[in-house]
Design a protein around this motif. Structure first.
Motif, PDB file in Angstrom:
ATOM      1  N   LEU A  62       0.360  -1.777  -4.139  1.00  0.00           N
ATOM      2  CA  LEU A  62       0.466  -1.467  -2.711  1.00  0.00           C
ATOM      3  C   LEU A  62      -0.704  -0.569  -2.324  1.00  0.00           C
ATOM      4  N   ASP A  63      -1.456  -0.975  -1.303  1.00  0.00           N
ATOM      5  CA  ASP A  63      -2.581  -0.179  -0.804  1.00  0.00           C
ATOM      6  C   ASP A  63      -2.213   0.326   0.590  1.00  0.00           C
ATOM      7  N   VAL A  64      -1.987   1.643   0.692  1.00  0.00           N
ATOM      8  CA  VAL A  64      -1.526   2.276   1.932  1.00  0.00           C
ATOM      9  C   VAL A  64      -2.735   2.781   2.720  1.00  0.00           C
ATOM     10  N   GLY A  65      -2.856   2.382   3.991  1.00  0.00           N
ATOM     11  CA  GLY A  65      -4.004   2.801   4.784  1.00  0.00           C
ATOM     12  C   GLY A  65      -5.276   2.206   4.225  1.00  0.00           C
ATOM     13  N   SER A  66      -5.349   0.879   4.240  1.00  0.00           N
ATOM     14  CA  SER A  66      -6.334   0.151   3.431  1.00  0.00           C
ATOM     15  C   SER A  66      -7.766   0.212   3.937  1.00  0.00           C
ATOM     16  N   GLY A  67      -7.968   0.549   5.221  1.00  0.00           N
ATOM     17  CA  GLY A  67      -9.337   0.600   5.742  1.00  0.00           C
ATOM     18  C   GLY A  67     -10.017  -0.746   5.640  1.00  0.00           C
ATOM     19  N   THR A  68     -11.155  -0.798   4.971  1.00  0.00           N
ATOM     20  CA  THR A  68     -11.900  -2.048   4.823  1.00  0.00           C
ATOM     21  C   THR A  68     -11.327  -2.942   3.731  1.00  0.00           C
ATOM     22  N   GLY A  69     -10.301  -2.466   3.023  1.00  0.00           N
ATOM     23  CA  GLY A  69      -9.639  -3.285   2.017  1.00  0.00           C
ATOM     24  C   GLY A  69     -10.262  -3.223   0.638  1.00  0.00           C
ATOM     25  N   ILE A  70     -11.227  -2.343   0.435  1.00  0.00           N
ATOM     26  CA  ILE A  70     -11.993  -2.347  -0.817  1.00  0.00           C
ATOM     27  C   ILE A  70     -11.130  -2.030  -2.029  1.00  0.00           C
ATOM     28  N   LEU A  71     -10.150  -1.123  -1.903  1.00  0.00           N
ATOM     29  CA  LEU A  71      -9.310  -0.763  -3.049  1.00  0.00           C
ATOM     30  C   LEU A  71      -8.357  -1.906  -3.396  1.00  0.00           C
ATOM     31  N   ALA A  72      -7.844  -2.571  -2.381  1.00  0.00           N
ATOM     32  CA  ALA A  72      -6.990  -3.739  -2.619  1.00  0.00           C
ATOM     33  C   ALA A  72      -7.784  -4.853  -3.295  1.00  0.00           C
ATOM     34  N   ILE A  73      -9.029  -5.035  -2.881  1.00  0.00           N
ATOM     35  CA  ILE A  73      -9.893  -6.037  -3.506  1.00  0.00           C
ATOM     36  C   ILE A  73     -10.121  -5.689  -4.975  1.00  0.00           C
ATOM     37  N   MET A  74     -10.366  -4.399  -5.260  1.00  0.00           N
ATOM     38  CA  MET A  74     -10.567  -3.957  -6.635  1.00  0.00           C
ATOM     39  C   MET A  74      -9.323  -4.245  -7.468  1.00  0.00           C
ATOM     40  N   ALA A  75      -8.140  -3.982  -6.912  1.00  0.00           N
ATOM     41  CA  ALA A  75      -6.897  -4.257  -7.624  1.00  0.00           C
ATOM     42  C   ALA A  75      -6.777  -5.742  -7.976  1.00  0.00           C
ATOM     43  N   HIS A  76      -7.141  -6.599  -7.029  1.00  0.00           N
ATOM     44  CA  HIS A  76      -7.106  -8.042  -7.281  1.00  0.00           C
ATOM     45  C   HIS A  76      -8.062  -8.421  -8.404  1.00  0.00           C
ATOM     46  N   LEU A  77      -9.273  -7.882  -8.365  1.00  0.00           N
ATOM     47  CA  LEU A  77     -10.261  -8.198  -9.400  1.00  0.00           C
ATOM     48  C   LEU A  77      -9.819  -7.703 -10.773  1.00  0.00           C
ATOM     49  N   LEU A  78      -9.062  -6.596 -10.803  1.00  0.00           N
ATOM     50  CA  LEU A  78      -8.585  -6.041 -12.064  1.00  0.00           C
ATOM     51  C   LEU A  78      -7.366  -6.771 -12.608  1.00  0.00           C
ATOM     52  N   GLY A  79      -6.898  -7.783 -11.888  1.00  0.00           N
ATOM     53  CA  GLY A  79      -5.852  -8.640 -12.422  1.00  0.00           C
ATOM     54  C   GLY A  79      -4.468  -8.459 -11.856  1.00  0.00           C
ATOM     55  N   ALA A  80      -4.335  -7.729 -10.742  1.00  0.00           N
ATOM     56  CA  ALA A  80      -3.013  -7.550 -10.140  1.00  0.00           C
ATOM     57  C   ALA A  80      -2.397  -8.904  -9.795  1.00  0.00           C
ATOM     58  N   SER A  81      -1.099  -9.025 -10.016  1.00  0.00           N
ATOM     59  CA  SER A  81      -0.422 -10.287  -9.695  1.00  0.00           C
ATOM     60  C   SER A  81      -0.226 -10.455  -8.195  1.00  0.00           C
ATOM     61  N   SER A  82      -0.071  -9.325  -7.479  1.00  0.00           N
ATOM     62  CA  SER A  82       0.044  -9.368  -6.024  1.00  0.00           C
ATOM     63  C   SER A  82      -0.463  -8.059  -5.445  1.00  0.00           C
ATOM     64  N   VAL A  83      -1.013  -8.136  -4.252  1.00  0.00           N
ATOM     65  CA  VAL A  83      -1.533  -6.955  -3.552  1.00  0.00           C
ATOM     66  C   VAL A  83      -1.009  -6.977  -2.131  1.00  0.00           C
ATOM     67  N   GLU A  84      -0.383  -5.879  -1.704  1.00  0.00           N
ATOM     68  CA  GLU A  84       0.034  -5.724  -0.315  1.00  0.00           C
ATOM     69  C   GLU A  84      -0.767  -4.580   0.292  1.00  0.00           C
ATOM     70  N   ALA A  85      -1.243  -4.770   1.509  1.00  0.00           N
ATOM     71  CA  ALA A  85      -2.117  -3.788   2.145  1.00  0.00           C
ATOM     72  C   ALA A  85      -1.849  -3.743   3.643  1.00  0.00           C
ATOM     73  N   PHE A  86      -2.063  -2.560   4.234  1.00  0.00           N
ATOM     74  CA  PHE A  86      -1.869  -2.424   5.679  1.00  0.00           C
ATOM     75  C   PHE A  86      -2.629  -1.194   6.168  1.00  0.00           C
ATOM     76  N   ASP A  87      -2.830  -1.134   7.485  1.00  0.00           N
ATOM     77  CA  ASP A  87      -3.518  -0.008   8.108  1.00  0.00           C
ATOM     78  C   ASP A  87      -3.018   0.117   9.542  1.00  0.00           C
ATOM     79  N   ILE A  88      -3.105   1.335  10.097  1.00  0.00           N
ATOM     80  CA  ILE A  88      -2.628   1.556  11.462  1.00  0.00           C
ATOM     81  C   ILE A  88      -3.656   1.148  12.506  1.00  0.00           C
ATOM     82  N   ASP A  89      -4.895   0.872  12.092  1.00  0.00           N
ATOM     83  CA  ASP A  89      -5.993   0.563  13.006  1.00  0.00           C
ATOM     84  C   ASP A  89      -6.232  -0.938  13.028  1.00  0.00           C
ATOM     85  N   ASP A  90      -6.095  -1.561  14.207  1.00  0.00           N
ATOM     86  CA  ASP A  90      -6.251  -3.015  14.275  1.00  0.00           C
ATOM     87  C   ASP A  90      -7.666  -3.456  13.939  1.00  0.00           C
TER      88      ASP A  90
END
Length: 275
Positions: free
Chosen positions: A144-172
């Motif tokens: 889970l990536d909380v306050g994901s911004g540009t999504g870079i940490l969620a992308i890193m998690a995916h590259l490191l082999g995460a089975s699923s990644v959930e991400a969100f941010d308050i800024d559209d």
């Protein structure tokens, strides 16, 4: 829309701190320069009193000088293409803009369309979380990536082999940019819009990433603890080194144990685990 444009020169150690402080009072774009940085605030929301309070707080330590002008809305993509440099995090990951060429010698490469400073890897908090992610087993983990911004940490998690990644941010704007970056890196996820209470993700998660700010972290800590799986990892950043004690105390009250930490340019990142 018209903007107030400020061109700052300041001590290098305080550059990122000033950017963070100004982002809290409505400045919505930053460009780092050799001498300091440029920043922009919409004319109709500029808070002169808050701006001067920040300057007064850091002036004696940061050797601040600046110029101020009015300007029309800037083509940020064009400005970033002129000013954005790739990010190197050891041999772990090479973070590059879509207009840069790939570079060999790294375990992973992340491609983003950069549009502002935060969440691109340039900021010390993002850099540190990327480093710490590289030390944690993500294989087949739920992240889970909380306050994901540009999504870079969620992308890193995916590259490191995460089975699923959930991400969100308050800024559209962040959500739009994050989803664009997910597509560039073939991440099979869609970033949501809202706070953690709005999105109401369903745990447990093996790894939770939260690079936000101290007040939000403290407010949401109980939720992170509740969503974290036993023996899972909570990675926190977005606060200064002098805030470590407050963050650690809040986590320990919830049964979370500090297992790793780092510091860079007065910014801290902490890793907790749940027994």
């Amino acid at each position: 829309m018209d903007y107030r444009e400020f061109k700052f020169t300041c001590s290098e150690d305080f550059r990122e701190i000033l950017i963070a402080e100004l982002s809290e009072i409505g400045f919505d774009a930053f460009l780092e320069t050799d001498e300091g940085f440029e920043c922009y605030s919409p004319l109709d929301s500029f808070d002169r009193e808050a701006f001067e309070e920040i300057l007064n707080r850091y002036q004696s330590h940061a050797s601040i000088s600046f110029s101020e002008n009015l300007t029309k809305k800037v083509n940020w993509n064009e400005e970033w293409e002129k000013n954005y440099d790739p990010i190197v995090v050891g041999d772990l990951v090479f973070v590059r803009a879509s207009f840069h060429e790939p570079r060999p010698g790294f375990k992973y490469q992340i491609v983003i369309n950069p549009k502002m400073s935060f969440g691109t890897g340039h900021h010390a908090t993002t850099f540190q979380i990327l480093q710490l992610q590289g030390k944690i087993d993500h294989q087949s983990k739920r992240v889970l990536d909380v306050g994901s911004g540009t999504g870079i940490l969620a992308i890193m998690a995916h590259l490191l082999g995460a089975s699923s990644v959930e991400a969100f941010d308050i800024d559209d704007w962040c959500v739009d940019n994050g989803n664009e970056n997910f597509q560039l890196n073939e991440v099979p996820a869609t970033m949501g819009l809202g706070s953690i209470r709005d999105v109401n993700p369903k745990g447990p998660f093996d790894i939770i990433l939260a690079n936000i700010n101290k007040n939000v972290l403290l407010d949401e800590m109980e939720i992170y603890s509740r969503l974290l799986a036993p023996h899972g990892y909570l990675l926190l950043s977005g606060f200064y080194t002098h805030d470590i004690a407050d963050i650690q105390l809040a986590c320990e009250k919830l049964g979370l144990e500090l297992v790793n930490q780092s510091e860079k340019n007065n910014w801290a990142a902490l890793v907790f685990t749940k027994s």
